[in-house]
Design a protein around this motif. Structure first.
Motif, PDB file in Angstrom:
ATOM      1  N   GLU A   1       6.146  -5.951   6.093  1.00  0.00           N
ATOM      2  CA  GLU A   1       5.741  -6.173   4.851  1.00  0.00           C
ATOM      3  C   GLU A   1       4.991  -4.922   4.304  1.00  0.00           C
ATOM      4  O   GLU A   1       5.177  -4.754   3.062  1.00  0.00           O
ATOM      5  N   TYR A   2       4.664  -3.889   4.949  1.00  0.00           N
ATOM      6  CA  TYR A   2       4.063  -2.483   4.376  1.00  0.00           C
ATOM      7  C   TYR A   2       5.268  -1.874   3.976  1.00  0.00           C
ATOM      8  O   TYR A   2       5.115  -1.464   2.747  1.00  0.00           O
ATOM      9  N   LEU A   3       6.331  -1.814   4.334  1.00  0.00           N
ATOM     10  CA  LEU A   3       7.381  -1.148   3.781  1.00  0.00           C
ATOM     11  C   LEU A   3       8.118  -1.532   2.553  1.00  0.00           C
ATOM     12  O   LEU A   3       8.669  -1.058   1.789  1.00  0.00           O
ATOM     13  N   ARG A   4       8.023  -3.068   2.431  1.00  0.00           N
ATOM     14  CA  ARG A   4       8.364  -3.839   0.988  1.00  0.00           C
ATOM     15  C   ARG A   4       7.238  -3.611   0.218  1.00  0.00           C
ATOM     16  O   ARG A   4       7.241  -4.505  -0.854  1.00  0.00           O
ATOM     17  N   SER A   5       6.215  -3.382   0.454  1.00  0.00           N
ATOM     18  CA  SER A   5       4.807  -3.095  -0.576  1.00  0.00           C
ATOM     19  C   SER A   5       4.380  -4.701  -0.475  1.00  0.00           C
ATOM     20  O   SER A   5       4.083  -5.042  -1.789  1.00  0.00           O
ATOM     21  N   GLU A   6       4.413  -5.519   0.454  1.00  0.00           N
ATOM     22  CA  GLU A   6       4.067  -6.738   0.167  1.00  0.00           C
ATOM     23  C   GLU A   6       2.406  -7.068   0.995  1.00  0.00           C
ATOM     24  O   GLU A   6       2.086  -8.240   1.255  1.00  0.00           O
ATOM     25  N   VAL A   7       1.934  -6.002   1.390  1.00  0.00           N
ATOM     26  CA  VAL A   7       0.444  -6.298   2.176  1.00  0.00           C
ATOM     27  C   VAL A   7      -0.585  -6.010   0.922  1.00  0.00           C
ATOM     28  O   VAL A   7      -0.575  -5.236  -0.128  1.00  0.00           O
ATOM     29  N   CYS A   8      -1.862  -6.606   1.296  1.00  0.00           N
ATOM     30  CA  CYS A   8      -3.004  -6.194   0.295  1.00  0.00           C
ATOM     31  C   CYS A   8      -3.382  -4.590   0.352  1.00  0.00           C
ATOM     32  O   CYS A   8      -2.906  -3.991   1.253  1.00  0.00           O
ATOM     33  N   ASN A   9      -3.969  -4.214  -0.625  1.00  0.00           N
ATOM     34  CA  ASN A   9      -4.298  -2.797  -0.687  1.00  0.00           C
ATOM     35  C   ASN A   9      -5.188  -2.151   0.610  1.00  0.00           C
ATOM     36  O   ASN A   9      -5.001  -1.165   0.942  1.00  0.00           O
ATOM     37  N   THR A  10      -5.904  -3.244   1.103  1.00  0.00           N
ATOM     38  CA  THR A  10      -6.798  -2.790   2.007  1.00  0.00           C
ATOM     39  C   THR A  10      -5.985  -2.587   3.216  1.00  0.00           C
ATOM     40  O   THR A  10      -5.985  -1.596   4.050  1.00  0.00           O
ATOM     41  N   SER A  11      -5.219  -3.562   3.671  1.00  0.00           N
ATOM     42  CA  SER A  11      -4.314  -3.519   4.701  1.00  0.00           C
ATOM     43  C   SER A  11      -3.298  -2.255   4.644  1.00  0.00           C
ATOM     44  O   SER A  11      -3.112  -1.452   5.579  1.00  0.00           O
ATOM     45  N   GLU A  12      -2.779  -2.069   3.207  1.00  0.00           N
ATOM     46  CA  GLU A  12      -1.780  -0.942   2.979  1.00  0.00           C
ATOM     47  C   GLU A  12      -2.411   0.604   3.478  1.00  0.00           C
ATOM     48  O   GLU A  12      -1.946   1.195   4.155  1.00  0.00           O
ATOM     49  N   GLY A  13      -3.605   0.499   3.017  1.00  0.00           N
ATOM     50  CA  GLY A  13      -4.391   1.811   3.425  1.00  0.00           C
ATOM     51  C   GLY A  13      -4.479   1.969   4.908  1.00  0.00           C
ATOM     52  O   GLY A  13      -4.486   3.168   5.379  1.00  0.00           O
TER      53      GLY A  13
END
Length: 80
Positions: free
Chosen positions: A15-27
């Motif tokens: 999900e991270y690689l597809r930019s499908e996680v929320c901003n908090t999780s992405e950070g």
């Protein structure tokens, strides 16, 4: 033994690689990848594989090969 964030990073990697996680999780995942060589390597492999598959899906067979395959399929269907 406590998890240093690897479990979450690996669970959410696709999900991270597809930019499908929320901003908090992405950070959080980005920070973890910056500091964890093992997870960073896994992310690089996953990203590279995803890019190779995407490129392969965009390529088309040459017209001549396509025609040959279709002709053989039609011949096989006609024989049955």
């Amino acid at each position: 033994m406590t998890d240093c964030g690897c479990e979450k990073a690996r669970r959410d990697l696709e999900e991270y690689l597809r930019s499908e996680v929320c901003n908090t999780s992405e950070g959080e995942i980005r920070e973890h990848l910056d500091n964890c060589p093992s997870c960073r390597d896994e992310a690089l492999v996953a990203k590279t594989l995803t890019e190779v598959v995407a490129r392969a899906c965009k390529e088309a067979a040459p017209e001549e090969l396509r025609d040959q395959v279709l002709a053989r399929l039609r011949a096989a269907q006609a024989a049955h």
